[in-house]
Design a protein around this motif. Structure first.
Motif, PDB file in Angstrom:
ATOM      1  N   LYS A 143       0.802  -1.225   0.000  1.00 57.73           N
ATOM      2  CA  LYS A 143       0.000   0.000   0.000  1.00 57.73           C
ATOM      3  C   LYS A 143       0.838   1.279   0.000  1.00 57.73           C
ATOM      4  N   ASP A 144       1.901   1.331   0.799  1.00 64.10           N
ATOM      5  CA  ASP A 144       2.701   2.548   0.911  1.00 64.10           C
ATOM      6  C   ASP A 144       3.564   2.816  -0.315  1.00 64.10           C
ATOM      7  N   ARG A 145       3.583   1.870  -1.256  1.00 66.63           N
ATOM      8  CA  ARG A 145       4.420   2.009  -2.450  1.00 66.63           C
ATOM      9  C   ARG A 145       3.619   2.342  -3.712  1.00 66.63           C
ATOM     10  N   VAL A 146       2.307   2.370  -3.609  1.00 64.35           N
ATOM     11  CA  VAL A 146       1.460   2.572  -4.786  1.00 64.35           C
ATOM     12  C   VAL A 146       1.470   4.040  -5.216  1.00 64.35           C
ATOM     13  N   ILE A 147       1.713   4.278  -6.511  1.00 59.96           N
ATOM     14  CA  ILE A 147       1.723   5.638  -7.066  1.00 59.96           C
ATOM     15  C   ILE A 147       0.916   5.651  -8.358  1.00 59.96           C
ATOM     16  N   TYR A 148       0.678   6.865  -8.884  1.00 59.00           N
ATOM     17  CA  TYR A 148       0.098   6.930 -10.226  1.00 59.00           C
ATOM     18  C   TYR A 148       1.041   7.640 -11.179  1.00 59.00           C
ATOM     19  N   ARG A 149       0.736   7.491 -12.472  1.00 60.26           N
ATOM     20  CA  ARG A 149       1.597   8.049 -13.510  1.00 60.26           C
ATOM     21  C   ARG A 149       0.739   8.401 -14.724  1.00 60.26           C
ATOM     22  N   ALA A 163       5.768  14.908 -15.145  1.00 61.08           N
ATOM     23  CA  ALA A 163       4.552  15.474 -15.719  1.00 61.08           C
ATOM     24  C   ALA A 163       3.326  15.092 -14.899  1.00 61.08           C
ATOM     25  N   THR A 164       3.444  14.020 -14.109  1.00 61.16           N
ATOM     26  CA  THR A 164       2.337  13.574 -13.273  1.00 61.16           C
ATOM     27  C   THR A 164       1.968  14.614 -12.215  1.00 61.16           C
ATOM     28  N   PRO A 171       3.040  19.939 -22.500  1.00 61.51           N
ATOM     29  CA  PRO A 171       3.665  18.681 -22.083  1.00 61.51           C
ATOM     30  C   PRO A 171       5.005  18.482 -22.779  1.00 61.51           C
ATOM     31  N   SER A 172       6.064  18.899 -22.123  1.00 61.72           N
ATOM     32  CA  SER A 172       7.397  18.786 -22.708  1.00 61.72           C
ATOM     33  C   SER A 172       7.798  17.325 -22.906  1.00 61.72           C
ATOM     34  N   SER A 173       7.439  16.471 -21.948  1.00 65.55           N
ATOM     35  CA  SER A 173       7.673  15.032 -22.029  1.00 65.55           C
ATOM     36  C   SER A 173       6.964  14.398 -20.837  1.00 65.55           C
ATOM     37  N   ILE A 174       7.136  13.093 -20.649  1.00 67.54           N
ATOM     38  CA  ILE A 174       6.551  12.459 -19.473  1.00 67.54           C
ATOM     39  C   ILE A 174       7.234  12.939 -18.192  1.00 67.54           C
ATOM     40  N   HIS A 175       8.363  13.611 -18.342  1.00 66.44           N
ATOM     41  CA  HIS A 175       9.151  14.007 -17.180  1.00 66.44           C
ATOM     42  C   HIS A 175       8.889  15.428 -16.700  1.00 66.44           C
ATOM     43  N   GLU A 176       8.306  16.284 -17.533  1.00 67.00           N
ATOM     44  CA  GLU A 176       8.044  17.655 -17.096  1.00 67.00           C
ATOM     45  C   GLU A 176       6.993  18.329 -17.958  1.00 67.00           C
ATOM     46  N   MET A 177       6.426  19.399 -17.416  1.00 66.41           N
ATOM     47  CA  MET A 177       5.515  20.290 -18.135  1.00 66.41           C
ATOM     48  C   MET A 177       6.128  21.691 -18.137  1.00 66.41           C
ATOM     49  N   ILE A 178       5.824  22.455 -19.194  1.00 67.10           N
ATOM     50  CA  ILE A 178       6.225  23.852 -19.258  1.00 67.10           C
ATOM     51  C   ILE A 178       4.998  24.717 -18.996  1.00 67.10           C
ATOM     52  N   LEU A 179       5.088  25.625 -18.031  1.00 68.25           N
ATOM     53  CA  LEU A 179       3.991  26.528 -17.685  1.00 68.25           C
ATOM     54  C   LEU A 179       4.304  27.920 -18.212  1.00 68.25           C
ATOM     55  N   ILE A 180       3.331  28.526 -18.921  1.00 67.72           N
ATOM     56  CA  ILE A 180       3.495  29.875 -19.476  1.00 67.72           C
ATOM     57  C   ILE A 180       2.352  30.743 -18.972  1.00 67.72           C
ATOM     58  N   MET A 226       8.875  31.401 -18.584  1.00 69.02           N
ATOM     59  CA  MET A 226       8.402  30.027 -18.640  1.00 69.02           C
ATOM     60  C   MET A 226       8.895  29.294 -17.401  1.00 69.02           C
ATOM     61  N   TYR A 227       8.101  28.308 -16.959  1.00 66.11           N
ATOM     62  CA  TYR A 227       8.441  27.586 -15.743  1.00 66.11           C
ATOM     63  C   TYR A 227       8.363  26.083 -16.011  1.00 66.11           C
ATOM     64  N   VAL A 228       9.293  25.347 -15.430  1.00 68.01           N
ATOM     65  CA  VAL A 228       9.317  23.892 -15.581  1.00 68.01           C
ATOM     66  C   VAL A 228       8.656  23.273 -14.351  1.00 68.01           C
ATOM     67  N   MET A 229       7.617  22.489 -14.593  1.00 65.30           N
ATOM     68  CA  MET A 229       6.931  21.770 -13.510  1.00 65.30           C
ATOM     69  C   MET A 229       7.301  20.293 -13.593  1.00 65.30           C
ATOM     70  N   THR A 230       7.899  19.770 -12.528  1.00 65.86           N
ATOM     71  CA  THR A 230       8.305  18.371 -12.488  1.00 65.86           C
ATOM     72  C   THR A 230       8.283  17.923 -11.031  1.00 65.86           C
TER      73      THR A 230
END
Length: 295
Positions: free
Chosen positions: A100-106, A214-215, A238-247, A202-206
């Motif tokens: 249970k303590d290891r469950v995440i979403y993506r 990006a999650t 959506p820059s990639s699965i690893h980050e989003m760019i916020l403007i 611009m800002y990188v959200m990760t």
């Protein structure tokens, strides 16, 4: 030597003078966005696990001129390293409370992962899908996770809603959100940003690990709090699965070219396995809601 011939050679010679009694198999492993890798599995008689060692990268070493002997030595070293990692965490998957303590979403792309999604619980979101995984280990080297399937959900006798609530609690705790100014990030990387100083911010959200960051898009209140802080609605790229760019929307005039920009980056810069979406999203500060930005 073709890739198929390379696989055959490795399969026939990987155990020579090393682990004569082990069993070797090569299987096709489906990864994010439907990409297929060839996974080598070595299972010794006394072992109950067999880590996947992907041969695609090793074939690239071969094409660059590395000898087959050196490649076999590398593969054996990876196997020993992987088995040492496995020995450090024995996880019982038979009951939900053990995991249970290891469950995440993506977040993943819905269309590109339709085949994988047939076998696992997920929630549709825009043109994306929220999938669920459990974390095997996370350290400075990387993060290892496994997809939660429908069979496991049935074994644990829990609902999709309970799985979602559990993942909401864990994902932010294990992978804290991070939003940083893009220029600041470039400076940290030693880049000259003088030509960008007067451009739209611009800002990188990760996340702190910068892996599948990006999650953070679906973390509670992260987007809302940032938009309130900047007092503006936001374009979300959506820059990639690893980050989003916020403007910030108020500092950006015509958004019509944003989707073309994302598509171009996906086709020329982002690797196929790291693509999240060709779409652009919009956070409406007044309505406190994220919507797909129309063409």
């Amino acid at each position: 030597m073709t890739f198929e011939e390379f696989q055959d050679y490795i399969e026939q010679h990987i155990l020579d003078g090393w682990m004569e009694n082990a069993e070797v198999t090569i299987t096709s492993v489906r990864k994010n966005n439907g990409i297929i890798y060839k996974g080598l599995h070595i299972r010794a008689e006394q072992e109950s696990v067999s880590p996947s060692i992907y041969l695609d990268d090793y074939y690239a070493y071969y094409l660059r001129g590395e000898s087959l002997e050196a490649i076999i030595r590398r593969i054996r070293e990876e196997y020993v390293w992987a088995m040492e990692k496995v020995a450090s965490y024995h996880i019982n998957l038979s009951r939900f409370e053990y995991i249970k303590d290891r469950v995440i979403y993506r977040l993943v792309n819905y269309e590109k992962n339709k085949e994988i999604l047939e076998d696992c619980p997920f929630i549709r979101l825009y043109d994306l899908a929220v999938t669920f995984r459990w974390v095997a280990h996370s350290d400075e080297i990387g993060v290892s996770t496994a997809l939660i399937t429908k069979q496991e959900l049935e074994l644990w006798n829990i609902s999709l809603h309970e799985l979602l609530l559990t993942a909401q609690n864990n994902t932010r705790r294990l992978f804290p959100p991070r939003i940083v100014d893009l220029n600041h990030l470039l400076q940290q990387m030693g880049k000259d940003i003088s030509e960008f100083e007067d451009s739209v911010p611009m800002y990188v959200m990760t996340n702190e690990q910068q892996i599948n960051g990006a999650t953070v898009l679906i973390y509670d209140n992260v987007i809302q709090e940032f938009a309130c802080q900047k007092n503006t609605s936001l374009y979300i790229l959506p820059s990639s699965i690893h980050e989003m760019i916020l403007i910030p929307a108020e500092e950006f005039g015509d958004p019509s070219g944003l989707r073309a920009l994302v598509r171009e980056a996906n086709h020329s810069i982002v690797s196929l396995g790291d693509i999240l979406s060709d779409s652009v999203y919009f956070y409406d500060l007044e309505r406190k809601k994220i919507v797909l930005l129309a063409d």
